[in-house]
Design a protein around this motif. Structure first.
Motif, PDB file in Angstrom:
ATOM      1  N   ALA A 102       9.471  37.812  -4.773  1.00 53.45           N
ATOM      2  CA  ALA A 102      10.810  37.380  -4.361  1.00 53.45           C
ATOM      3  C   ALA A 102      11.283  36.186  -5.182  1.00 53.45           C
ATOM      4  O   ALA A 102      12.442  36.119  -5.616  1.00 53.45           O
ATOM      5  CB  ALA A 102      10.806  37.035  -2.859  1.00 53.45           C
ATOM      6  N   ILE A 103      10.350  35.227  -5.419  1.00 55.59           N
ATOM      7  CA  ILE A 103      10.709  34.054  -6.227  1.00 55.59           C
ATOM      8  C   ILE A 103      11.057  34.475  -7.649  1.00 55.59           C
ATOM      9  O   ILE A 103      12.046  33.998  -8.239  1.00 55.59           O
ATOM     10  CB  ILE A 103       9.549  33.034  -6.217  1.00 55.59           C
ATOM     11  N   ASP A 104      10.240  35.366  -8.223  1.00 54.36           N
ATOM     12  CA  ASP A 104      10.510  35.835  -9.585  1.00 54.36           C
ATOM     13  C   ASP A 104      11.857  36.551  -9.648  1.00 54.36           C
ATOM     14  O   ASP A 104      12.637  36.339 -10.604  1.00 54.36           O
ATOM     15  CB  ASP A 104       9.399  36.775 -10.057  1.00 54.36           C
ATOM     16  N   ALA A 105      12.147  37.380  -8.663  1.00 55.11           N
ATOM     17  CA  ALA A 105      13.415  38.107  -8.656  1.00 55.11           C
ATOM     18  C   ALA A 105      14.589  37.136  -8.526  1.00 55.11           C
ATOM     19  O   ALA A 105      15.619  37.276  -9.205  1.00 55.11           O
ATOM     20  CB  ALA A 105      13.438  39.128  -7.513  1.00 55.11           C
ATOM     21  N   ARG A 106      14.417  36.159  -7.624  1.00 55.24           N
ATOM     22  CA  ARG A 106      15.487  35.186  -7.436  1.00 55.24           C
ATOM     23  C   ARG A 106      15.687  34.345  -8.695  1.00 55.24           C
ATOM     24  O   ARG A 106      16.808  34.064  -9.119  1.00 55.24           O
ATOM     25  CB  ARG A 106      15.172  34.298  -6.250  1.00 55.24           C
ATOM     26  N   ALA A 107      14.577  33.966  -9.323  1.00 58.48           N
ATOM     27  CA  ALA A 107      14.675  33.167 -10.551  1.00 58.48           C
ATOM     28  C   ALA A 107      15.331  33.974 -11.654  1.00 58.48           C
ATOM     29  O   ALA A 107      16.185  33.449 -12.400  1.00 58.48           O
ATOM     30  CB  ALA A 107      13.285  32.711 -10.981  1.00 58.48           C
ATOM     31  N   GLU A 108      14.940  35.246 -11.743  1.00 61.03           N
ATOM     32  CA  GLU A 108      15.545  36.086 -12.774  1.00 61.03           C
ATOM     33  C   GLU A 108      17.050  36.257 -12.501  1.00 61.03           C
ATOM     34  O   GLU A 108      17.874  36.164 -13.426  1.00 61.03           O
ATOM     35  CB  GLU A 108      14.853  37.452 -12.784  1.00 61.03           C
ATOM     36  N   GLY A 109      17.361  36.466 -11.238  1.00 57.94           N
ATOM     37  CA  GLY A 109      18.782  36.596 -10.893  1.00 57.94           C
ATOM     38  C   GLY A 109      19.540  35.311 -11.172  1.00 57.94           C
ATOM     39  O   GLY A 109      20.679  35.324 -11.653  1.00 57.94           O
ATOM     40  N   GLU A 111      18.706  33.001 -13.372  1.00 59.77           N
ATOM     41  CA  GLU A 111      18.848  32.850 -14.820  1.00 59.77           C
ATOM     42  C   GLU A 111      19.984  33.730 -15.339  1.00 59.77           C
ATOM     43  O   GLU A 111      20.788  33.291 -16.186  1.00 59.77           O
ATOM     44  CB  GLU A 111      17.536  33.234 -15.517  1.00 59.77           C
ATOM     45  N   ASN A 112      20.034  34.959 -14.879  1.00 53.19           N
ATOM     46  CA  ASN A 112      21.107  35.852 -15.319  1.00 53.19           C
ATOM     47  C   ASN A 112      22.473  35.308 -14.911  1.00 53.19           C
ATOM     48  O   ASN A 112      23.444  35.387 -15.674  1.00 53.19           O
ATOM     49  CB  ASN A 112      20.922  37.253 -14.732  1.00 53.19           C
ATOM     50  N   GLU A 113      22.539  34.748 -13.702  1.00 58.58           N
ATOM     51  CA  GLU A 113      23.811  34.191 -13.227  1.00 58.58           C
ATOM     52  C   GLU A 113      24.230  32.995 -14.063  1.00 58.58           C
ATOM     53  O   GLU A 113      25.405  32.845 -14.431  1.00 58.58           O
ATOM     54  CB  GLU A 113      23.639  33.785 -11.757  1.00 58.58           C
ATOM     55  N   VAL A 114      23.254  32.130 -14.389  1.00 61.52           N
ATOM     56  CA  VAL A 114      23.552  30.959 -15.211  1.00 61.52           C
ATOM     57  C   VAL A 114      24.015  31.406 -16.593  1.00 61.52           C
ATOM     58  O   VAL A 114      24.983  30.862 -17.141  1.00 61.52           O
ATOM     59  CB  VAL A 114      22.310  30.051 -15.314  1.00 61.52           C
ATOM     60  N   ILE A 115      23.346  32.404 -17.127  1.00 58.66           N
ATOM     61  CA  ILE A 115      23.712  32.902 -18.459  1.00 58.66           C
ATOM     62  C   ILE A 115      25.127  33.456 -18.432  1.00 58.66           C
ATOM     63  O   ILE A 115      25.938  33.184 -19.336  1.00 58.66           O
ATOM     64  CB  ILE A 115      22.696  33.963 -18.935  1.00 58.66           C
TER      65      ILE A 115
END
Length: 127
Positions: A102-109, A111-115
Motif C-alpha cells: 500500500a505504501i509503495d502504491a501510494r508513493a508511486e501514485g 510521485e506520478n501526481e507530483v510529476i
C-alpha cells in the motif's frame, strides 16, 4: 476261660484298642494341624510378597503416569505457544507485506501526481 473272664478280656482289649485309636487320632490331628499351619504361613508369605510386588509395580506405573501427564502438558504448552507464535509471525508478515504494498502504491501514485503537477517528463525524473 469262663464267660465272665472272656467278657473282662474282651472289655480290656476293647479299652486298649480304643486308647490306641484315640492316641493315633490325636497324633494324626496334631500332624494335620501342623501341616495346615505351615501351609497357612507359606501362603501368607506368598501373599505378602505378591502384594509388595504389586504395590511396587502400581507405584511405578502411577509415577510414570504422572510423569507422562506432566510431560504432555509441557510439550502441549510448547506446541501451543509455538503455533501461536507462527500464526502471529505469518499475520505480521502478511500485514507488513500489505502495508508495504500500500505504501509503495501510494508513493508511486504520489510521485506520478507530483510529476503531472510539475509537468515534468517521467523519463527525465527517473534519470
Amino acid at each position: 476261660m469262663t464267660g465272665k473272664a472272656a467278657d473282662d478280656y474282651a472289655r480290656s482289649q476293647a479299652n486298649k484298642s480304643s486308647k490306641r485309636d484315640a492316641a493315633l487320632r490325636r497324633t494324626q490331628a496334631r500332624q494335620d494341624a501342623s501341616l495346615k499351619r505351615e501351609q497357612a504361613i507359606a501362603q501368607a508369605k506368598q501373599n505378602a510378597a505378591n502384594n509388595a510386588r504389586n504395590n511396587a509395580l502400581n507405584d511405578k506405573a502411577q509415577r510414570n503416569k504422572v510423569f507422562r501427564a506432566k510431560l504432555g502438558g509441557v510439550v502441549g504448552g510448547f506446541l501451543k505457544s509455538w503455533a501461536v507464535g507462527v500464526i502471529i509471525g505469518i499475520a505480521n508478515s502478511v500485514g507488513k507485506s500489505a502495508a508495504n504494498n500500500a505504501i509503495d502504491a501510494r508513493a508511486e501514485g504520489w510521485e506520478n501526481e507530483v510529476i503531472k503537477k510539475l509537468g515534468l517528463n517521467a523519463v527525465a525524473v527517473l534519470k
